[in-house]
Every structure is written in C-alpha cells, then in structure tokens.
Scaffold this motif. Sequence first.
Motif, PDB file in Angstrom:
ATOM      1  N   LYS A  15     -10.868   4.554 -13.309  1.00 39.34           N
ATOM      2  CA  LYS A  15     -10.231   3.244 -13.491  1.00 39.34           C
ATOM      3  C   LYS A  15      -9.047   3.133 -12.532  1.00 39.34           C
ATOM      4  CE  LYS A  15      -9.884   1.317 -17.428  1.00 39.34           C
ATOM      5  NZ  LYS A  15      -9.442   0.992 -18.812  1.00 39.34           N
ATOM      6  N   ILE A  16      -9.041   2.067 -11.780  1.00 40.62           N
ATOM      7  CA  ILE A  16      -8.011   1.864 -10.760  1.00 40.62           C
ATOM      8  C   ILE A  16      -7.333   0.525 -10.994  1.00 40.62           C
ATOM      9  CG2 ILE A  16      -7.571   1.592  -8.284  1.00 40.62           C
ATOM     10  CD1 ILE A  16      -9.979   3.388  -7.748  1.00 40.62           C
ATOM     11  N   ALA A  17      -6.010   0.536 -11.019  1.00 38.07           N
ATOM     12  CA  ALA A  17      -5.225  -0.691 -11.141  1.00 38.07           C
ATOM     13  C   ALA A  17      -4.633  -1.042  -9.790  1.00 38.07           C
ATOM     14  CB  ALA A  17      -4.110  -0.516 -12.169  1.00 38.07           C
ATOM     15  N   ILE A  18      -4.743  -2.294  -9.400  1.00 38.06           N
ATOM     16  CA  ILE A  18      -4.113  -2.803  -8.186  1.00 38.06           C
ATOM     17  C   ILE A  18      -3.115  -3.872  -8.599  1.00 38.06           C
ATOM     18  CG2 ILE A  18      -4.454  -4.001  -5.989  1.00 38.06           C
ATOM     19  CD1 ILE A  18      -7.278  -2.818  -5.894  1.00 38.06           C
ATOM     20  N   ILE A  19      -1.849  -3.641  -8.294  1.00 34.93           N
ATOM     21  CA  ILE A  19      -0.812  -4.610  -8.632  1.00 34.93           C
ATOM     22  C   ILE A  19      -0.633  -5.540  -7.442  1.00 34.93           C
ATOM     23  CG2 ILE A  19       1.592  -4.937  -9.344  1.00 34.93           C
ATOM     24  CD1 ILE A  19       1.533  -2.062 -10.447  1.00 34.93           C
ATOM     25  N   GLY A  20      -1.033  -6.782  -7.594  1.00 32.18           N
ATOM     26  CA  GLY A  20      -0.921  -7.772  -6.524  1.00 32.18           C
ATOM     27  C   GLY A  20      -2.273  -8.217  -6.006  1.00 32.18           C
ATOM     28  N   GLY A  21      -2.538  -9.519  -6.074  1.00 32.53           N
ATOM     29  CA  GLY A  21      -3.813 -10.073  -5.633  1.00 32.53           C
ATOM     30  C   GLY A  21      -3.728 -10.755  -4.286  1.00 32.53           C
ATOM     31  N   GLY A  22      -2.814 -10.293  -3.436  1.00 31.05           N
ATOM     32  CA  GLY A  22      -2.774 -10.789  -2.063  1.00 31.05           C
ATOM     33  C   GLY A  22      -3.894 -10.158  -1.254  1.00 31.05           C
ATOM     34  N   LEU A  23      -3.843 -10.341   0.065  1.00 26.31           N
ATOM     35  CA  LEU A  23      -4.933  -9.825   0.887  1.00 26.31           C
ATOM     36  C   LEU A  23      -5.005  -8.300   0.872  1.00 26.31           C
ATOM     37  CD1 LEU A  23      -5.013 -12.204   3.970  1.00 26.31           C
ATOM     38  CD2 LEU A  23      -6.560 -12.106   2.023  1.00 26.31           C
ATOM     39  N   THR A  24      -3.854  -7.624   0.793  1.00 25.10           N
ATOM     40  CA  THR A  24      -3.908  -6.155   0.726  1.00 25.10           C
ATOM     41  C   THR A  24      -4.673  -5.715  -0.514  1.00 25.10           C
ATOM     42  OG1 THR A  24      -1.777  -5.993   1.853  1.00 25.10           O
ATOM     43  CG2 THR A  24      -2.567  -4.021   0.741  1.00 25.10           C
ATOM     44  N   GLY A  25      -4.393  -6.339  -1.654  1.00 23.13           N
ATOM     45  CA  GLY A  25      -5.091  -6.005  -2.892  1.00 23.13           C
ATOM     46  C   GLY A  25      -6.570  -6.323  -2.820  1.00 23.13           C
ATOM     47  N   ASP A 198      -6.480   5.723 -13.872  1.00 21.59           N
ATOM     48  CA  ASP A 198      -6.457   6.983 -13.134  1.00 21.59           C
ATOM     49  C   ASP A 198      -5.613   6.861 -11.866  1.00 21.59           C
ATOM     50  OD1 ASP A 198      -8.422   8.384 -14.825  1.00 21.59           O
ATOM     51  OD2 ASP A 198      -9.795   6.854 -14.071  1.00 21.59           O
ATOM     52  N   TRP A 199      -5.698   5.707 -11.217  1.00 23.61           N
ATOM     53  CA  TRP A 199      -4.896   5.447 -10.032  1.00 23.61           C
ATOM     54  C   TRP A 199      -4.196   4.097 -10.192  1.00 23.61           C
ATOM     55  CZ3 TRP A 199      -4.015   8.321  -5.585  1.00 23.61           C
ATOM     56  CH2 TRP A 199      -4.780   9.487  -5.428  1.00 23.61           C
ATOM     57  N   VAL A 200      -2.960   4.020  -9.731  1.00 24.76           N
ATOM     58  CA  VAL A 200      -2.215   2.763  -9.711  1.00 24.76           C
ATOM     59  C   VAL A 200      -1.805   2.504  -8.262  1.00 24.76           C
ATOM     60  CG1 VAL A 200      -0.158   1.525 -10.474  1.00 24.76           C
ATOM     61  CG2 VAL A 200      -1.367   3.027 -12.070  1.00 24.76           C
ATOM     62  N   ILE A 201      -2.200   1.341  -7.748  1.00 23.84           N
ATOM     63  CA  ILE A 201      -1.899   0.955  -6.366  1.00 23.84           C
ATOM     64  C   ILE A 201      -1.025  -0.283  -6.404  1.00 23.84           C
ATOM     65  CG2 ILE A 201      -2.872   0.273  -4.140  1.00 23.84           C
ATOM     66  CD1 ILE A 201      -5.585   1.487  -5.255  1.00 23.84           C
ATOM     67  N   CYS A 202       0.174  -0.177  -5.891  1.00 22.03           N
ATOM     68  CA  CYS A 202       1.100  -1.304  -5.860  1.00 22.03           C
ATOM     69  C   CYS A 202       1.070  -1.929  -4.462  1.00 22.03           C
ATOM     70  CB  CYS A 202       2.517  -0.849  -6.211  1.00 22.03           C
ATOM     71  SG  CYS A 202       3.733  -2.177  -6.128  1.00 22.03           S
ATOM     72  N   THR A 203       0.693  -3.213  -4.372  1.00 21.41           N
ATOM     73  CA  THR A 203       0.623  -3.885  -3.081  1.00 21.41           C
ATOM     74  C   THR A 203       1.652  -5.013  -2.967  1.00 21.41           C
ATOM     75  OG1 THR A 203      -1.033  -5.541  -3.756  1.00 21.41           O
ATOM     76  CG2 THR A 203      -1.854  -3.399  -2.993  1.00 21.41           C
ATOM     77  N   ALA A 204       2.650  -5.017  -3.832  1.00 21.27           N
ATOM     78  CA  ALA A 204       3.675  -6.059  -3.818  1.00 21.27           C
ATOM     79  C   ALA A 204       4.600  -5.888  -2.607  1.00 21.27           C
ATOM     80  CB  ALA A 204       4.489  -5.995  -5.110  1.00 21.27           C
ATOM     81  N   PRO A 205       5.341  -6.951  -2.225  1.00 18.29           N
ATOM     82  CA  PRO A 205       6.370  -6.792  -1.184  1.00 18.29           C
ATOM     83  C   PRO A 205       7.327  -5.670  -1.560  1.00 18.29           C
ATOM     84  CG  PRO A 205       6.040  -9.110  -1.694  1.00 18.29           C
ATOM     85  CD  PRO A 205       5.247  -8.338  -2.708  1.00 18.29           C
TER      86      PRO A 205
END
Length: 393
Positions: A15-25, A198-205
């Motif tokens: 399970k992977i969380a991505i914080i931010g739905g911009g283009l990087t996310g 399991d993984w948290v990816i932060c793509t915010a400014p």
Amino acid sequence: MTHHPLNRTDTTLPKIAIIGGGLTGLFTATLLERAFSQGNDKDLIPSITIFEKSRSVGRLATRYRTDSQTGKNWQWAFGAQFFTAKTASFQHFIAPWLESGLLQPWCAQVVNLTPANDSIESSDIQSKEQWNITQARYISTPKMTSWGRELADELQHTTIKFKTRVAPLAQYDGSITEKADKKTELFDDTGASLGYFDWVICTAPNGQAAELMADSNFAAQSRITEPQMQACYTLMLGWSDIAVLPKALSKDVQPEWDVAYLIDSILDRIFIEHQKPAHDDLLPSVTIHASNHWSEQHVDDDIETVQAQLLRAAQQALNWDEANAPSQIDSHRWRYAATVVNDSADKEAPSILVDEPHQWIVSGDWCAQGNIESCYQMAQQTVEAIYNLRKII
C-alpha cells in the motif's frame, strides 16, 4: 533487519500513499503501476492512494467563464502555460497523448515588449523568436487541465481522495520514531485515520512538505527547505469581441505575436490564449504572469491591491483606453510557483529525498528545475527507489 513490504515473498499487496495530486503525484502513480505490472511483479501491483487537498488534479490549471450571450468561453491557463520535453525518456512518455492530439506543440511567435512610459507613448514590440518543433513547447487541449484528468482516468490501481488534507506525520503519533520497521498510519487534519501504508510519498511544494514531515524524524528534514521557491501572481483578462481588443493585441500589430516577454515591468510574460492550437472557439483571453521577484516581495499583500497594480502595468503594456478595456478581470496568487535554480558547479544532482528505514519519500518538481519535466524525472526516481529497494530472493 529492516522489513520491506515489497519483498516478493510477501503475498499482500503493498500500500502506497501519495500526498498531492499534482503532476508529480500523477506521474508517480502512473509509473508505479507500469513498473509493477511487468515481469515477475504483476501479482504484486501496489494499491495506491493519492490524497489531494483540492477538488481537482494536475498542476496544469485552467480557469474559464462562459458568456451568457454567446455561450462561448473565456479561458485562461493560469498555472503552467506550456512544458518542454528535452529528454528521450519524457519524449517517449508523452508520445501517446501527442498521437491522440490531447497534447500539441505550440509554435508561438515570441516578442520582447517594452511598455509605454514617460519616454515612449506606446509599447515597443520587437521580434524575439518563433518556437518550433525542434525544441517544442507543448500544451494540453482543449484545456491545460485535460492532461491531468486523462492521467487520473487512466490509473487502474489508484484511488484519488479529493478535499483531503493530510496532517503532519508526527501530529497524532508521539512514538513514530519507534516504528521505523512498521507501516505508517496517516491522519487527516481532523484527526481521522486515513489508513496504514507501506510507503508514504510526499509531492507537495517544499514549504508544505517541511510542515508535513516536521518532528517526524525524517532523515533528510534539513534538505527539504534548501531549494528556494518564489511566488507568482497571475492576471487574467478577457474581451467580449476581437473587434474591441486594444491595438497591441490585434492582428494589425507588427510583428504579430502570441507570447510577449516584458522589459522594464513588474510583469514577466503575456500569453494570448485564443491564438493557441485548438483554441479558436474562445473569446479573446489573455493570461499575464507577474515576475517571480515582484510576486515574492508582495506575496502577503491584499489580493485586490495586487490586482490593481497588475492591471495598471497591463494597461501600460497593452495600451487600452476606456473603449478597449477588458470586460473580464481576475487574478490568482501562487505562493509556491518557481524554484530558484542554483547552477553552481558544486551543486548536487537533482534528486528526491529518501528515508529508507521509515519508507518515506519527499519528491516534487522543486527537487530539480521546477518545471513539468522535473515532475516526471522525480517520479522516475521515486519508482526506481521503491522498486529497487524490494528484497529479491
């Protein structure tokens, strides 16, 4: 031994969380799905959740208004106006959308424009260049938001949760430093659990990323704030008919132009929206970006005061009088718009920030050049980090 949830002996879906739905996310989710749908990992495609604080995805922002009389729209790409694809990898990535026509090259006529002032009665417009296919600038059609929505729609193993603000990782868990080998529980800003990941990816400014990771014992916390980011104000103008455009925007002006770089102004660039590819049915619409330096100096000013200053500068540049004044006026403040790029020889290569024990990643275009291709490059690095860190038996 550190446990990696992407261990191929683990039968549960990571399970992977991505914080931010911009283009990087969106790029990260797309590339993760592709990476784990190939080879021996196709049975372990991650379950991905994107948490986006707003109501839509993508950095390619579009604003529009519909005229009640004609039913036509004014339309402004008030975020990124275009993007480039300089690497073979990114060129390959965007190829399907170029083939479908959703992405199109924009071969704009570009000028330098010096606004009217005490010395010159009207703006001075001089040819600068024409963008071409060799070093193409691309836009998304019919709106700049269209590509982000298409990327989101094509995701097969990803859930996007809109209007969800993720709380700082340490806010609801005082023992987070003791959980280096366990899953991370995320919470929203009301304290409600968003689940374990399991993984948290932060793509915010990076300003927001620093707040999200504060007091969490993130291994690279100090590096988050190293890149400097600057603000940008955007002014959006519209006219009811081509016939009432000020002379500087008319087809009669020589040289004809689509994009103007401003000289000696608080404004940076002017973009004529209705002259872009596949934008022929728009009412006359012009998007103007203020300079990042001026925007940063006035980032906390009242937005109406800022809009009045931008409007005065725009009038100096485009030379309208009462009969040619825009009928539609709007503005927007981007607090984190541009990354100040350090070109010094001793600067490290652009990279994401990885905390392997916690299995947290901080990413974003600000880790590199601050443009859309940087979003893709950082997404690539994120997927490589997660995919390569799985334990291969």
